[in-house]
Design a protein around this motif. Structure first.
Motif, PDB file in Angstrom:
ATOM      1  N   VAL A 412       0.941  -1.226   0.075  1.00  0.00           N
ATOM      2  CA  VAL A 412       0.049  -0.066  -0.028  1.00  0.00           C
ATOM      3  C   VAL A 412       0.940   1.408  -0.017  1.00  0.00           C
ATOM      4  CG1 VAL A 412      -1.571   1.359   1.291  1.00  0.00           C
ATOM      5  CG2 VAL A 412      -2.116  -1.164   0.878  1.00  0.00           C
ATOM      6  N   LEU A 413       1.841   1.411   0.947  1.00  0.00           N
ATOM      7  CA  LEU A 413       2.761   2.536   0.830  1.00  0.00           C
ATOM      8  C   LEU A 413       3.653   2.587  -0.444  1.00  0.00           C
ATOM      9  CD1 LEU A 413       4.301   1.979   4.463  1.00  0.00           C
ATOM     10  CD2 LEU A 413       2.270   3.707   3.669  1.00  0.00           C
ATOM     11  N   ASP A 414       4.052   1.534  -1.113  1.00  0.00           N
ATOM     12  CA  ASP A 414       4.288   1.510  -2.338  1.00  0.00           C
ATOM     13  C   ASP A 414       3.582   2.193  -3.310  1.00  0.00           C
ATOM     14  OD1 ASP A 414       6.840   0.409  -1.295  1.00  0.00           O
ATOM     15  OD2 ASP A 414       6.169  -1.589  -2.052  1.00  0.00           O
ATOM     16  N   GLY A 415       2.500   1.703  -3.337  1.00  0.00           N
ATOM     17  CA  GLY A 415       1.497   2.246  -4.207  1.00  0.00           C
ATOM     18  C   GLY A 415       1.235   3.886  -4.110  1.00  0.00           C
ATOM     19  N   ARG A 416       1.302   4.208  -2.784  1.00  0.00           N
ATOM     20  CA  ARG A 416       1.315   5.684  -2.578  1.00  0.00           C
ATOM     21  C   ARG A 416       2.342   6.445  -3.064  1.00  0.00           C
ATOM     22  NH1 ARG A 416      -1.937   7.990   1.698  1.00  0.00           N
ATOM     23  NH2 ARG A 416       0.089   8.774   2.520  1.00  0.00           N
ATOM     24  N   GLY A 417       3.615   5.841  -3.021  1.00  0.00           N
ATOM     25  CA  GLY A 417       4.808   6.587  -3.424  1.00  0.00           C
ATOM     26  C   GLY A 417       5.648   7.259  -2.096  1.00  0.00           C
ATOM     27  N   ASP A 418       5.192   6.359  -1.092  1.00  0.00           N
ATOM     28  CA  ASP A 418       5.925   6.795   0.409  1.00  0.00           C
ATOM     29  C   ASP A 418       7.323   6.148   0.334  1.00  0.00           C
ATOM     30  OD1 ASP A 418       3.542   8.525   1.102  1.00  0.00           O
ATOM     31  OD2 ASP A 418       2.544   6.404   1.675  1.00  0.00           O
ATOM     32  N   VAL A 419       8.006   6.960   1.287  1.00  0.00           N
ATOM     33  CA  VAL A 419       9.312   6.636   1.622  1.00  0.00           C
ATOM     34  C   VAL A 419       9.149   6.083   3.017  1.00  0.00           C
ATOM     35  CG1 VAL A 419      11.732   7.224   1.870  1.00  0.00           C
ATOM     36  CG2 VAL A 419      10.283   8.073   0.246  1.00  0.00           C
ATOM     37  N   TYR A 420       9.760   4.808   3.087  1.00  0.00           N
ATOM     38  CA  TYR A 420       9.723   4.286   4.698  1.00  0.00           C
ATOM     39  C   TYR A 420      10.819   3.313   4.822  1.00  0.00           C
ATOM     40  CZ  TYR A 420       7.869   0.456   1.779  1.00  0.00           C
ATOM     41  OH  TYR A 420       7.705  -0.589   0.887  1.00  0.00           O
ATOM     42  N   ALA A 421      11.002   2.716   6.010  1.00  0.00           N
ATOM     43  CA  ALA A 421      11.667   1.910   6.325  1.00  0.00           C
ATOM     44  C   ALA A 421      11.200   0.750   7.183  1.00  0.00           C
ATOM     45  CB  ALA A 421      13.090   2.411   7.349  1.00  0.00           C
ATOM     46  N   VAL A 422      11.727  -0.549   7.129  1.00  0.00           N
ATOM     47  CA  VAL A 422      11.063  -1.675   7.827  1.00  0.00           C
ATOM     48  C   VAL A 422      12.352  -2.066   8.860  1.00  0.00           C
ATOM     49  CG1 VAL A 422       9.965  -3.863   7.839  1.00  0.00           C
ATOM     50  CG2 VAL A 422       9.512  -2.283   5.945  1.00  0.00           C
ATOM     51  N   ASP A 423      11.933  -1.976  10.240  1.00  0.00           N
ATOM     52  CA  ASP A 423      12.967  -2.362  11.176  1.00  0.00           C
ATOM     53  C   ASP A 423      13.147  -3.919  11.317  1.00  0.00           C
ATOM     54  OD1 ASP A 423      11.234  -3.203  13.041  1.00  0.00           O
ATOM     55  OD2 ASP A 423      11.281  -1.368  14.395  1.00  0.00           O
ATOM     56  N   ALA A 424      14.051  -4.448  12.099  1.00  0.00           N
ATOM     57  CA  ALA A 424      14.028  -5.928  12.293  1.00  0.00           C
ATOM     58  C   ALA A 424      12.954  -6.517  12.848  1.00  0.00           C
ATOM     59  CB  ALA A 424      15.372  -6.128  13.243  1.00  0.00           C
ATOM     60  N   GLY A 425      12.084  -5.672  13.572  1.00  0.00           N
ATOM     61  CA  GLY A 425      10.956  -6.229  14.166  1.00  0.00           C
ATOM     62  C   GLY A 425       9.661  -6.239  13.367  1.00  0.00           C
TER      63      GLY A 425
END
Length: 534
Positions: A412-425
């Motif tokens: 969903v975030l990719d489709g919005r074009g958002d920048v994000y990170a995913v932590d180890a958890g």
């Protein structure tokens, strides 16, 4: 009434003490684990001492949720019991928040189910909670009948279990009884355990015909049907069901309870080698089981696979067992692993039987271990047993319900074009203007989407009263996010907010997109309102 007595009366009627509201917000920000549990227990006890029934209830709700998140269901009984006592004494607590009545009923169900899953809860405690549930919801309600059926089955009282099964099957749907699409599979599992394979297969029919709407289906129903189909001679259907269901269950952390039947199928369908492959792949999960019952069943099924593999000349094969606690990592042969698994299974069965005052679980495990293949090896469709290296995460069609997953959130975030990170958890973190927003899955099955919004601007601690007033006004006027103040110490206040959505019955990507859009929009508005404060 004036003074402290007036304050106590006001709090009993639902107005929480500000210092406890702040402490509870701080506790929710603590890492999962014992320190968080202890702090929530301290807040609940302090609220009891102050006569603040609202804060005590909120703290115990948070404690129950923390236990569920951490996989500590066996600890639910005491906070649930205290919550029930509080709402009996002060019914207005639930009148203020109608949704909490259903949530408490659901938590009460979890507490009773936990007694079936572990011997660490006394039977008298479980029965008292179940009797209380019947008093509140009716003796013949679907939820009560289901739990009485399952508890009787666990104790080996099949006649009583069958009577309650019939009541359960005839009852009206109950939203707190669990996913309605999964209940036929649960009933079929009981019927198969009683040897009533014909009724089990018939009970599964609506699920397999697509007549129910559930994101766990049809794979759960396929797993439940494996042994009834195998025993009925429908070997091709059983083989296809195993391969299809295991493709999903092998990766889902919530599917641990289904792995025992996959192992038993491999053993009884004449595929001990495949059974060892499944066992080797899933063995690390035994160190972090859903509960003691599923650990016992997995270990027993694994011991059966090892025994039949040894009989087939595969006893010299070595399987990697990772380190856990004081146990070092090792390459163990099939015979040794089978002995270890048998010891674990029989030990857990003995613990259940000692608590229950029966020999049912030990007898059940012994009957599994005595099983032998039904005939010639069952044909299996092509399946290499290994996921491809470049397997893309599963993302359903836009309008297709599926269990909430990390890949769905990031899609969903990719489709919005958002920048994000995913932590180890597995927590997704991004920044939108003045708002830092985290998305994560919580709940025992990862079925709850929890978003935390943090305003970039911080206030000095001297403005605590003003910060509380701002959050109270926001919560009065706005639905999302639920705002609160977090005192970091060191003279700074963080203004944050939560958005929590229960997606127990699944979510379509299009729906998830709406939820994420709303969270980001309201989160940004909240953070900008904080930034606009004088």
């Amino acid at each position: 009434m004036t003074g402290h007595a007036g304050d106590a009366d006001r709090r009993l009627r639902g107005a929480p003490a500000p210092e406890l509201v702040a402490a509870l917000a701080d506790a929710r920000d603590m890492p999962d684990g014992e320190a968080r549990f202890a702090e929530l227990e301290r807040i609940a006890a302090r609220a009891d001492a102050l006569g603040d029934a609202r804060s005590a209830l909120d703290a115990r709700f948070a404690l129950v949720e923390a236990y569920l998140l951490h996989g500590e269901r066996w600890r639910l009984t005491e906070p649930v019991r205290r919550c029930l006592a509080a709402v009996d004494r002060f019914p207005e607590l639930l009148a203020e928040r109608p949704g909490e009545a259903e949530l408490l009923r659901r938590h009460q169900r979890y507490a009773v189910e936990a007694a079936i899953g572990t011997p660490r809860i006394g039977l008298d405690t479980a029965r008292a909670l179940l009797d209380d549930l019947a008093r509140r919801g009716g003796e013949t309600s679907g939820l009560v009948a289901q739990l009485r059926c399952r508890l009787a089955d666990h104790l080996g009282d099949e006649p009583t279990a069958r009577r309650w099964h019939d009541t359960w099957a005839a009852a009206e749907p109950d939203p707190t009884a669990g996913c309605p699409g999964c209940l036929p599979a649960r009933r079929a599992e009981l019927l198969a355990g009683w040897g009533d394979d014909v009724a089990a297969r018939e009970t599964l029919r609506p699920v397999l015909d697509g007549a129910v709407d559930c994101t766990d289906q049809p794979e759960r129903a396929l797993a439940v049907g494996l042994l009834p189909w195998l025993r009925a001679g429908e070997t091709e259907r059983a083989g296809q069901a195993h391969v299809r269901a295991y493709r999903r269950h092998r990766r889902e952390r919530t599917a641990f309870g289904y792995l025992a039947v996959h192992l038993r199928f491999c053993a009884l369908a004449g595929h001990p080698g495949r059974g060892l492959d499944v066992l080797a792949e899933q063995l690390p999960r035994l160190d972090h089981p859903y509960d003691d019952l599923t650990a016992m069943e997995f270990a027993a099924a694994g011991a059966l696979v090892c025994a039949l593999a040894a009989e087939a000349g595969l006893g010299g094969r070595r399987i990697h067992r990772p380190a856990h606690g004081s146990r070092p990592a090792a390459e163990v042969d099939v015979d040794t692993l089978g002995t270890d698994l048998l010891t674990l299974a029989t030990g857990l069965a003995g613990s259940f039987d000692a608590r229950n005052g029966t020999g049912h679980q030990s007898g059940r495990i012994a009957s599994w271990l005595a099983e032998r293949p039904v005939g010639t090896p069952v044909p299996l469709p092509d399946d290499d047993g290994e996921p491809a290296e470049d397997d893309a995460p599963f993302v359903p069609a836009a309008d297709e319900l599926a269990p909430l997953s990390l890949s769905m959130i990031t899609s969903v975030l990719d489709g919005r074009g958002d920048v994000y990170a995913v932590d180890a958890g597995g927590v997704v973190v991004g920044r939108w203007n003045e708002a830092v927003i985290q998305f994560r899955q919580v709940g025992t099955r990862g079925e709850i989407l929890h978003a935390r919004v943090v305003a970039a601007r911080r206030l000095p601690s001297a403005r605590l009263t003003e910060a509380y007033a701002f959050c109270n006004a926001w919560n009065h006027d706005r639905l999302l996010p639920k705002a609160y103040v977090h005192d970091l110490g060191g003279g700074e206040l963080v203004l944050a907010g939560d958005v929590t959505t229960d997606l127990e019955h699944g979510v379509a990507p299009a729906q998830l997109g709406v939820l994420v859009d709303a969270t980001v929009a309201t989160g940004v508005a909240y953070a900008e309102a904080v930034a606009a404060l004088p």
